[in-house]
Design a protein around this motif. Sequence first.
Motif, mmCIF file in Angstrom:
data_model
loop_
_atom_site.group_PDB
_atom_site.id
_atom_site.type_symbol
_atom_site.label_atom_id
_atom_site.label_comp_id
_atom_site.label_asym_id
_atom_site.label_seq_id
_atom_site.Cartn_x
_atom_site.Cartn_y
_atom_site.Cartn_z
ATOM 1 N N SER A 83 -11.633 19.368 9.978
ATOM 2 C CA SER A 83 -10.082 18.997 9.594
ATOM 3 C C SER A 83 -9.395 20.071 8.637
ATOM 4 C CB SER A 83 -10.018 17.572 9.271
ATOM 5 O OG SER A 83 -10.271 16.807 10.403
ATOM 6 N N ARG A 84 -10.236 20.256 7.522
ATOM 7 C CA ARG A 84 -9.660 20.963 6.453
ATOM 8 C C ARG A 84 -9.451 22.416 6.928
ATOM 9 N NH1 ARG A 84 -12.023 16.878 4.146
ATOM 10 N NH2 ARG A 84 -11.339 16.233 2.065
ATOM 11 N N VAL A 85 -10.671 22.966 7.800
ATOM 12 C CA VAL A 85 -10.395 24.350 8.366
ATOM 13 C C VAL A 85 -9.113 24.494 9.227
ATOM 14 C CG1 VAL A 85 -11.346 26.281 9.962
ATOM 15 C CG2 VAL A 85 -12.918 24.679 8.227
ATOM 16 N N VAL A 86 -9.006 23.553 10.294
ATOM 17 C CA VAL A 86 -7.908 23.636 11.110
ATOM 18 C C VAL A 86 -6.420 23.539 10.065
ATOM 19 C CG1 VAL A 86 -6.589 21.995 12.821
ATOM 20 C CG2 VAL A 86 -9.019 22.505 12.984
ATOM 21 N N ASN A 87 -6.602 22.833 9.138
ATOM 22 C CA ASN A 87 -5.284 22.639 8.451
ATOM 23 C C ASN A 87 -5.232 23.502 7.334
ATOM 24 O OD1 ASN A 87 -3.930 20.134 9.663
ATOM 25 N ND2 ASN A 87 -6.098 19.484 9.621
ATOM 26 N N GLY A 88 -5.939 24.597 7.378
ATOM 27 C CA GLY A 88 -5.828 25.599 6.457
ATOM 28 C C GLY A 88 -6.310 25.474 4.945
ATOM 29 N N SER A 89 -7.300 24.335 4.682
ATOM 30 C CA SER A 89 -7.621 24.052 3.464
ATOM 31 C C SER A 89 -8.472 25.091 2.785
ATOM 32 C CB SER A 89 -8.177 22.677 3.153
ATOM 33 O OG SER A 89 -8.709 22.398 1.945
ATOM 34 N N THR A 90 -8.275 25.291 1.409
ATOM 35 C CA THR A 90 -9.292 26.190 0.858
ATOM 36 C C THR A 90 -10.540 25.515 0.329
ATOM 37 O OG1 THR A 90 -8.290 26.008 -1.277
ATOM 38 C CG2 THR A 90 -7.347 27.806 0.391
ATOM 39 N N ALA A 91 -10.575 24.322 0.495
ATOM 40 C CA ALA A 91 -11.765 23.577 -0.221
ATOM 41 C C ALA A 91 -12.859 23.438 0.771
ATOM 42 C CB ALA A 91 -11.332 22.227 -0.675
ATOM 43 N N VAL A 92 -13.315 24.738 1.438
ATOM 44 C CA VAL A 92 -14.455 24.643 2.327
ATOM 45 C C VAL A 92 -15.180 25.852 1.936
ATOM 46 C CG1 VAL A 92 -14.987 24.829 4.873
ATOM 47 C CG2 VAL A 92 -12.975 23.725 4.168
ATOM 48 N N SER A 93 -16.527 25.720 2.168
ATOM 49 C CA SER A 93 -17.504 26.735 1.637
ATOM 50 C C SER A 93 -17.387 27.799 2.652
ATOM 51 C CB SER A 93 -18.884 26.236 1.609
ATOM 52 O OG SER A 93 -19.240 25.873 3.025
ATOM 53 N N PRO A 94 -17.602 29.096 2.344
ATOM 54 C CA PRO A 94 -17.544 30.136 3.145
ATOM 55 C C PRO A 94 -18.501 30.033 4.325
ATOM 56 C CG PRO A 94 -17.736 30.995 1.154
ATOM 57 C CD PRO A 94 -17.870 29.466 1.057
ATOM 58 N N ALA A 95 -19.793 29.712 4.258
ATOM 59 C CA ALA A 95 -20.565 29.111 5.378
ATOM 60 C C ALA A 95 -20.101 28.217 6.365
ATOM 61 C CB ALA A 95 -21.927 28.864 5.040
ATOM 62 N N ALA A 96 -19.479 27.015 5.869
ATOM 63 C CA ALA A 96 -18.852 26.086 6.867
ATOM 64 C C ALA A 96 -17.726 26.646 7.407
ATOM 65 C CB ALA A 96 -18.411 24.841 5.821
ATOM 66 N N LEU A 97 -16.970 27.419 6.640
ATOM 67 C CA LEU A 97 -15.780 28.058 7.331
ATOM 68 C C LEU A 97 -15.966 28.815 8.714
ATOM 69 C CD1 LEU A 97 -12.613 28.603 7.177
ATOM 70 C CD2 LEU A 97 -13.249 30.584 5.529
ATOM 71 N N GLU A 98 -17.167 29.886 8.338
ATOM 72 C CA GLU A 98 -17.483 30.571 9.540
ATOM 73 C C GLU A 98 -17.878 29.919 10.641
ATOM 74 O OE1 GLU A 98 -18.247 33.805 11.841
ATOM 75 O OE2 GLU A 98 -16.900 33.496 10.079
ATOM 76 N N ALA A 99 -18.770 28.603 10.143
ATOM 77 C CA ALA A 99 -19.283 28.109 11.312
ATOM 78 C C ALA A 99 -18.465 27.349 12.198
ATOM 79 C CB ALA A 99 -20.372 27.190 10.708
ATOM 80 N N VAL A 100 -17.317 26.838 11.596
ATOM 81 C CA VAL A 100 -16.415 26.143 12.374
ATOM 82 C C VAL A 100 -15.557 26.971 13.058
ATOM 83 C CG1 VAL A 100 -14.095 24.876 12.001
ATOM 84 C CG2 VAL A 100 -16.116 24.164 10.577
ATOM 85 N N ARG A 101 -14.935 28.236 12.602
ATOM 86 C CA ARG A 101 -14.375 29.272 13.319
ATOM 87 C C ARG A 101 -15.260 29.600 14.492
ATOM 88 N NH1 ARG A 101 -11.862 32.759 8.496
ATOM 89 N NH2 ARG A 101 -10.137 31.450 7.771
ATOM 90 N N GLN A 102 -16.524 29.921 14.335
ATOM 91 C CA GLN A 102 -17.162 30.355 15.378
ATOM 92 C C GLN A 102 -17.217 29.230 16.517
ATOM 93 O OE1 GLN A 102 -21.019 31.803 14.463
ATOM 94 N NE2 GLN A 102 -21.878 31.768 16.581
ATOM 95 N N ALA A 103 -17.172 27.940 16.010
ATOM 96 C CA ALA A 103 -17.344 26.951 17.189
ATOM 97 C C ALA A 103 -16.150 26.837 17.848
ATOM 98 C CB ALA A 103 -17.805 25.585 16.489
ATOM 99 N N ILE A 104 -15.026 26.785 17.125
ATOM 100 C CA ILE A 104 -13.753 26.591 17.780
ATOM 101 C C ILE A 104 -13.365 27.880 18.977
ATOM 102 C CG2 ILE A 104 -11.175 27.234 17.242
ATOM 103 C CD1 ILE A 104 -11.629 25.679 14.656
ATOM 104 N N SER A 105 -13.948 29.084 18.475
ATOM 105 C CA SER A 105 -14.040 30.215 19.530
ATOM 106 C C SER A 105 -14.586 29.975 20.681
ATOM 107 C CB SER A 105 -14.337 31.583 18.710
ATOM 108 O OG SER A 105 -14.346 32.673 19.548
ATOM 109 N N GLU A 106 -16.039 29.440 20.380
ATOM 110 C CA GLU A 106 -16.983 29.394 21.365
ATOM 111 C C GLU A 106 -16.428 28.264 22.547
ATOM 112 O OE1 GLU A 106 -20.723 28.818 19.690
ATOM 113 O OE2 GLU A 106 -21.258 31.009 19.297
#
Length: 337
Positions: free
Chosen positions: A27-50
Amino acid sequence: MSIDIPRTAITIEEVAAAAGVSRSTVSRVVNGSTAVSPAALEAVRQAISELNYVPNRAARSLASRATMAIALVVPEDTSRFFGDPFFAAIVSGINKRLSRSDYVLNLIVASDDPQDKATAYLRSGAVDGAIVVSHHTSDTFIDRIAAAVPVVYGGRPLREREHDHYVDVDNVAGGRVATEHLLGRGRRRIATITGPLTMHAGVDRLTGFREALAAAGLAEVAVEDGDFTSDGGAAAMQRILDAGQPFDALFIASDLMVRGALPVLARAGLRVPDDVAIIGFDDSPVARSVTPHLTTMRQPSLAQGECMADVLLAMLSGGEPPYVTILDTELVVRDST
């Protein structure tokens, strides 16, 4: 004729599972929050893409309703909160950490919550999470708060559950080292004034005291509950004197209780440290304001506050902070021993 049957929409839960993170992190990644670790951000973006995930606009609207507020819940009365330097240090530590974040701190001081006012407020969505300090076994309203928002405890809860997050000091070791220091000064008739035995801090410091005495082959002279307040320390000291058992040392489980005990000893004609050696606990400003200056066990209260805020912020950002964080205490030797 072939008919294309649309695939069921990918859910946020499926994205979270694919990324190996919590739903709130997605939810935080989708809503543009910066309170996410770089590793979690990358994992979520990859899952969204796949998965070709398309966020639902209504869901995004709901998910973005973060308050950016954290509650500090202190189940004590206001006189205890404003009169104890421990709480000032804890608040300073929490605020220091939150000042580097987007969150603000709300303070709720309540010895209990009979009408559920504080509980209803915290369960209403007014805050994103809570830090609870100085809780007792009777504070059952905290359980209802923990069922609604992420909670970090300052101190080990007496009703500890498997997935509770808490930050504490090693109170058992602190009580043991304090008592060993008195033994090292040649004292053999040692009494103690404990904190409330409805709190793990009170129980654990007493446990350390008893461990040190047992290892030395000695029995305790007296054990009295002083409730971590100056008045409580004075009353407990008077009860020990009234019992009539001779003692040459005291482990008093908070500096505030020492402040209450010292005038009682003086009225009884007992000198510190000549007749009675005393060690306290906290290394609060009280330790340097009393006469003689107090030997005490330093607990890193400012660091505790920072660490509690760190753990809660990590939880709110979808991270996986440790459930248990234990900080060390330190012996500070001054004139009372």
